[in-house]
Motif scaffolding. Structure first.
Motif, PDB file in Angstrom:
ATOM      1  N   ASP A 217       0.864  -1.039   0.015  1.00 42.95           N
ATOM      2  CA  ASP A 217       0.019  -0.082   0.202  1.00 42.95           C
ATOM      3  C   ASP A 217       0.706   1.314   0.005  1.00 42.95           C
ATOM      4  O   ASP A 217       0.560   2.231  -0.587  1.00 42.95           O
ATOM      5  N   ASP A 218       1.853   1.419   0.733  1.00 44.45           N
ATOM      6  CA  ASP A 218       2.949   2.523   0.758  1.00 44.45           C
ATOM      7  C   ASP A 218       3.531   2.577  -0.597  1.00 44.45           C
ATOM      8  O   ASP A 218       3.657   3.783  -1.172  1.00 44.45           O
ATOM      9  N   LEU A 219       3.831   1.409  -1.054  1.00 41.07           N
ATOM     10  CA  LEU A 219       4.441   1.555  -2.920  1.00 41.07           C
ATOM     11  C   LEU A 219       3.408   2.060  -3.773  1.00 41.07           C
ATOM     12  O   LEU A 219       3.760   2.775  -4.826  1.00 41.07           O
ATOM     13  N   ASP A 220       2.171   1.723  -3.589  1.00 43.24           N
ATOM     14  CA  ASP A 220       1.070   1.996  -4.458  1.00 43.24           C
ATOM     15  C   ASP A 220       0.623   3.352  -4.111  1.00 43.24           C
ATOM     16  O   ASP A 220      -0.442   3.810  -3.643  1.00 43.24           O
ATOM     17  N   GLN A 221       1.476   4.324  -4.633  1.00 37.93           N
ATOM     18  CA  GLN A 221       1.204   5.490  -4.222  1.00 37.93           C
ATOM     19  C   GLN A 221      -0.022   6.437  -4.641  1.00 37.93           C
ATOM     20  O   GLN A 221      -0.665   7.252  -4.373  1.00 37.93           O
ATOM     21  N   HIS A 222      -0.542   5.756  -5.838  1.00 38.24           N
ATOM     22  CA  HIS A 222      -1.728   6.340  -6.505  1.00 38.24           C
ATOM     23  C   HIS A 222      -3.171   5.528  -5.988  1.00 38.24           C
ATOM     24  O   HIS A 222      -4.171   5.810  -6.541  1.00 38.24           O
ATOM     25  N   GLY A 223      -2.709   4.351  -5.334  1.00 36.69           N
ATOM     26  CA  GLY A 223      -4.102   3.762  -4.935  1.00 36.69           C
ATOM     27  C   GLY A 223      -4.859   2.860  -5.894  1.00 36.69           C
ATOM     28  O   GLY A 223      -5.960   2.590  -5.749  1.00 36.69           O
ATOM     29  N   ASN A 224      -3.917   2.500  -7.073  1.00 32.61           N
ATOM     30  CA  ASN A 224      -4.687   1.906  -8.374  1.00 32.61           C
ATOM     31  C   ASN A 224      -4.368   0.425  -8.386  1.00 32.61           C
ATOM     32  O   ASN A 224      -4.839  -0.269  -9.366  1.00 32.61           O
ATOM     33  N   GLY A 225      -3.861  -0.102  -6.993  1.00 37.99           N
ATOM     34  CA  GLY A 225      -3.742  -1.663  -6.969  1.00 37.99           C
ATOM     35  C   GLY A 225      -2.570  -2.200  -7.807  1.00 37.99           C
ATOM     36  O   GLY A 225      -2.290  -3.304  -7.967  1.00 37.99           O
ATOM     37  N   PHE A 226      -1.598  -1.517  -8.149  1.00 45.84           N
ATOM     38  CA  PHE A 226      -0.388  -1.851  -8.709  1.00 45.84           C
ATOM     39  C   PHE A 226       0.680  -0.857  -8.659  1.00 45.84           C
ATOM     40  O   PHE A 226       0.547   0.213  -8.334  1.00 45.84           O
ATOM     41  N   ILE A 227       2.203  -1.367  -8.434  1.00 40.55           N
ATOM     42  CA  ILE A 227       3.116  -0.568  -8.518  1.00 40.55           C
ATOM     43  C   ILE A 227       4.054  -0.619  -9.667  1.00 40.55           C
ATOM     44  O   ILE A 227       4.080  -1.786 -10.181  1.00 40.55           O
TER      45      ILE A 227
ATOM     46  N   HIS B  35       8.037   3.348  -8.568  1.00 43.68           N
ATOM     47  CA  HIS B  35       7.711   3.428  -7.039  1.00 43.68           C
ATOM     48  C   HIS B  35       8.739   2.471  -6.242  1.00 43.68           C
ATOM     49  O   HIS B  35       9.105   2.947  -5.001  1.00 43.68           O
ATOM     50  N   VAL B  36       9.240   1.035  -6.766  1.00 43.19           N
ATOM     51  CA  VAL B  36      10.235   0.480  -6.152  1.00 43.19           C
ATOM     52  C   VAL B  36      11.399   1.262  -5.957  1.00 43.19           C
ATOM     53  O   VAL B  36      12.248   1.266  -4.865  1.00 43.19           O
ATOM     54  N   GLU B  37      11.868   2.018  -7.040  1.00 37.89           N
ATOM     55  CA  GLU B  37      12.999   2.611  -7.455  1.00 37.89           C
ATOM     56  C   GLU B  37      13.221   3.870  -6.122  1.00 37.89           C
ATOM     57  O   GLU B  37      14.259   4.004  -5.330  1.00 37.89           O
TER      58      GLU B  37
ATOM     59  N   ALA C 128       9.331 -10.924  -9.639  1.00 34.65           N
ATOM     60  CA  ALA C 128       7.883 -11.004  -9.079  1.00 34.65           C
ATOM     61  C   ALA C 128       6.775 -10.903 -10.586  1.00 34.65           C
ATOM     62  O   ALA C 128       5.602 -10.973 -10.158  1.00 34.65           O
ATOM     63  N   ASP C 129       7.379  -9.965 -11.378  1.00 32.90           N
ATOM     64  CA  ASP C 129       6.378  -9.561 -12.312  1.00 32.90           C
ATOM     65  C   ASP C 129       6.290 -10.734 -13.354  1.00 32.90           C
ATOM     66  O   ASP C 129       6.595 -10.938 -14.585  1.00 32.90           O
ATOM     67  N   LEU C 130       5.277 -11.614 -13.038  1.00 34.36           N
ATOM     68  CA  LEU C 130       4.817 -12.811 -13.590  1.00 34.36           C
ATOM     69  C   LEU C 130       4.504 -12.738 -15.185  1.00 34.36           C
ATOM     70  O   LEU C 130       4.684 -13.670 -15.980  1.00 34.36           O
ATOM     71  N   ASN C 131       3.546 -11.604 -15.218  1.00 33.66           N
ATOM     72  CA  ASN C 131       3.105 -11.453 -16.572  1.00 33.66           C
ATOM     73  C   ASN C 131       3.956 -10.446 -17.670  1.00 33.66           C
ATOM     74  O   ASN C 131       3.660 -10.081 -18.604  1.00 33.66           O
ATOM     75  N   ASN C 132       5.100 -10.016 -17.097  1.00 28.95           N
ATOM     76  CA  ASN C 132       6.138  -9.234 -17.730  1.00 28.95           C
ATOM     77  C   ASN C 132       5.201  -7.940 -18.399  1.00 28.95           C
ATOM     78  O   ASN C 132       5.679  -7.385 -19.317  1.00 28.95           O
ATOM     79  N   ASP C 133       4.570  -7.391 -17.492  1.00 30.70           N
ATOM     80  CA  ASP C 133       3.765  -6.077 -18.012  1.00 30.70           C
ATOM     81  C   ASP C 133       4.347  -4.808 -17.378  1.00 30.70           C
ATOM     82  O   ASP C 133       3.872  -3.616 -17.581  1.00 30.70           O
ATOM     83  N   GLU C 134       5.614  -5.073 -16.722  1.00 30.87           N
ATOM     84  CA  GLU C 134       6.064  -4.052 -15.986  1.00 30.87           C
ATOM     85  C   GLU C 134       5.571  -3.332 -14.853  1.00 30.87           C
ATOM     86  O   GLU C 134       5.828  -2.110 -14.686  1.00 30.87           O
TER      87      GLU C 134
ATOM     88  N   LEU D  37       3.327  -4.419 -11.152  1.00 29.38           N
ATOM     89  CA  LEU D  37       3.326  -5.545 -10.166  1.00 29.38           C
ATOM     90  C   LEU D  37       1.960  -5.400  -9.266  1.00 29.38           C
ATOM     91  O   LEU D  37       1.692  -4.216  -8.599  1.00 29.38           O
ATOM     92  N   THR D  38       1.197  -6.416  -9.375  1.00 31.92           N
ATOM     93  CA  THR D  38      -0.010  -6.395  -8.651  1.00 31.92           C
ATOM     94  C   THR D  38       0.357  -6.628  -7.104  1.00 31.92           C
ATOM     95  O   THR D  38       1.249  -7.209  -7.104  1.00 31.92           O
ATOM     96  N   GLU D  39      -0.726  -6.553  -6.474  1.00 29.19           N
ATOM     97  CA  GLU D  39      -0.381  -6.864  -5.051  1.00 29.19           C
ATOM     98  C   GLU D  39      -0.082  -8.330  -4.700  1.00 29.19           C
ATOM     99  O   GLU D  39       0.896  -8.784  -4.186  1.00 29.19           O
ATOM    100  N   ASP D  40      -0.605  -9.262  -5.469  1.00 28.39           N
ATOM    101  CA  ASP D  40      -0.185 -10.554  -5.484  1.00 28.39           C
ATOM    102  C   ASP D  40       0.984 -11.073  -6.045  1.00 28.39           C
ATOM    103  O   ASP D  40       1.701 -11.732  -5.520  1.00 28.39           O
ATOM    104  N   GLU D  41       1.519 -10.230  -7.037  1.00 31.53           N
ATOM    105  CA  GLU D  41       2.826 -10.569  -7.580  1.00 31.53           C
ATOM    106  C   GLU D  41       3.672 -10.119  -6.652  1.00 31.53           C
ATOM    107  O   GLU D  41       4.831 -10.692  -6.341  1.00 31.53           O
ATOM    108  N   TYR D  42       3.469  -8.854  -5.929  1.00 33.72           N
ATOM    109  CA  TYR D  42       4.428  -8.329  -5.171  1.00 33.72           C
ATOM    110  C   TYR D  42       4.606  -9.042  -3.903  1.00 33.72           C
ATOM    111  O   TYR D  42       5.718  -9.737  -3.500  1.00 33.72           O
ATOM    112  N   LEU D  43       3.506  -9.612  -3.189  1.00 32.46           N
ATOM    113  CA  LEU D  43       3.493 -10.270  -1.776  1.00 32.46           C
ATOM    114  C   LEU D  43       4.040 -11.601  -2.313  1.00 32.46           C
ATOM    115  O   LEU D  43       4.714 -12.242  -1.354  1.00 32.46           O
ATOM    116  N   GLY D  44       3.862 -12.323  -3.573  1.00 30.74           N
ATOM    117  CA  GLY D  44       4.315 -13.650  -3.685  1.00 30.74           C
ATOM    118  C   GLY D  44       5.608 -13.862  -4.344  1.00 30.74           C
ATOM    119  O   GLY D  44       6.142 -14.966  -4.509  1.00 30.74           O
TER     120      GLY D  44
END
Length: 177
Positions: free
Chosen positions: A52-62, A66-68, A146-152, A154-161
C-alpha cells in the motif's frame, strides 16, 4: 473542480515513509488485541501495508519507479556511516518492519538469517559490501522476478508472492505457511 495531486519534497517523502513504518510496527503490536475477521497472518498484513505504501496512487499496482524511490530511501537510511556502501551490520540492523514480529514469534534468528542470505545475494561481487549499484540491480532483479506477466507492473499478488526480500522474510517468520 479538479484537485492537483500533492507533491512532496525529499524530506517530506522520507518523513512520510518513517511515519508509515512506525505505524506498521504499531499495528504489529496491537494486532494481538484485535479480532481480525480474515484469516491473515501478521506478516501478510505487514507485507500488504508495504505494498500500500508503494502503491502511491492507490490503483492496485506498483511500477519500477515506485520501487526505485522506496529503494533509494531504504539505502539512504540503511547506510548509517554514509560511505555509499552497506556492510552486513547495517543490512541486518535496518528494520523492514518485521523485527517486532520476529521477536513476538520467537523467530529472530531465522529472520536475521534470512537477512544475511539476502545480503549475500545482493553482494554481487563478493566484497562483503553492497554498493548502491548492487542494491539497485538487486531491486530490479526482484521486481522482474515478481512480474509474472511481464507487464512492468506488479499487482499486490505478484509483489507479495514474488518480491525476493518479502518472500525470504515471510518464509523465515512463518516456515509452515
Amino acid at each position: 473542480m479538479a484537485v492537483a495531486p500533492t507533491v512532496y519534497n525529499g524530506f517530506e517523502r522520507d518523513l512520510l515513509m518513517i511515519i508509515r513504518l512506525v505505524l506498521a510496527a504499531a499495528l504489529i503490536l496491537i494486532l494481538p488485541l484485535v479480532s481480525v475477521a480474515q484469516d491473515l497472518s501478521k506478516d501478510q498484513l505487514l507485507a500488504e501495508l508495504t505494498f500500500d505504501d508503494l502503491d502511491q496512487h492507490g490503483n492496485g499496482f506498483i511500477h519500477l519507479g515506485h520501487v526505485e524511490e522506496f529503494r533509494q530511501f531504504v539505502f539512504g537510511s540503511m547506510d548509517q556511516d554514509e560511505d555509499g556502501h552497506l556492510n552486513i551490520e547495517e543490512w541486518v540492523r535496518w528494520d523492514y518492519g518485521f523485527r517486532v514480529l520476529s521477536t513476538e514469534l520467537d523467530r529472530v534468528e531465522a529472520y536475521e538469517t534470512a537477512l544475511k542470505v539476502m545480503f549475500a545475494v545482493a553482494d554481487r561481487n563478493g566484497d562483503e559490501l553492497v554498493s548502491e549499484t548492487e542494491h539497485r540491480k538487486n531491486s530490479l532483479a526482484a521486481f522482474e522476478r515478481a512480474d509474472l506477466n511481464n507487464d512492468e507492473l506488479l499487482t499486490e499478488d505478484e509483489y507479495l508472492g514474488g518480491f525476493t526480500i518479502l518472500v525470504a522474510i515471510r518464509a523465515a517468520l512463518q516456515p509452515d505457511d
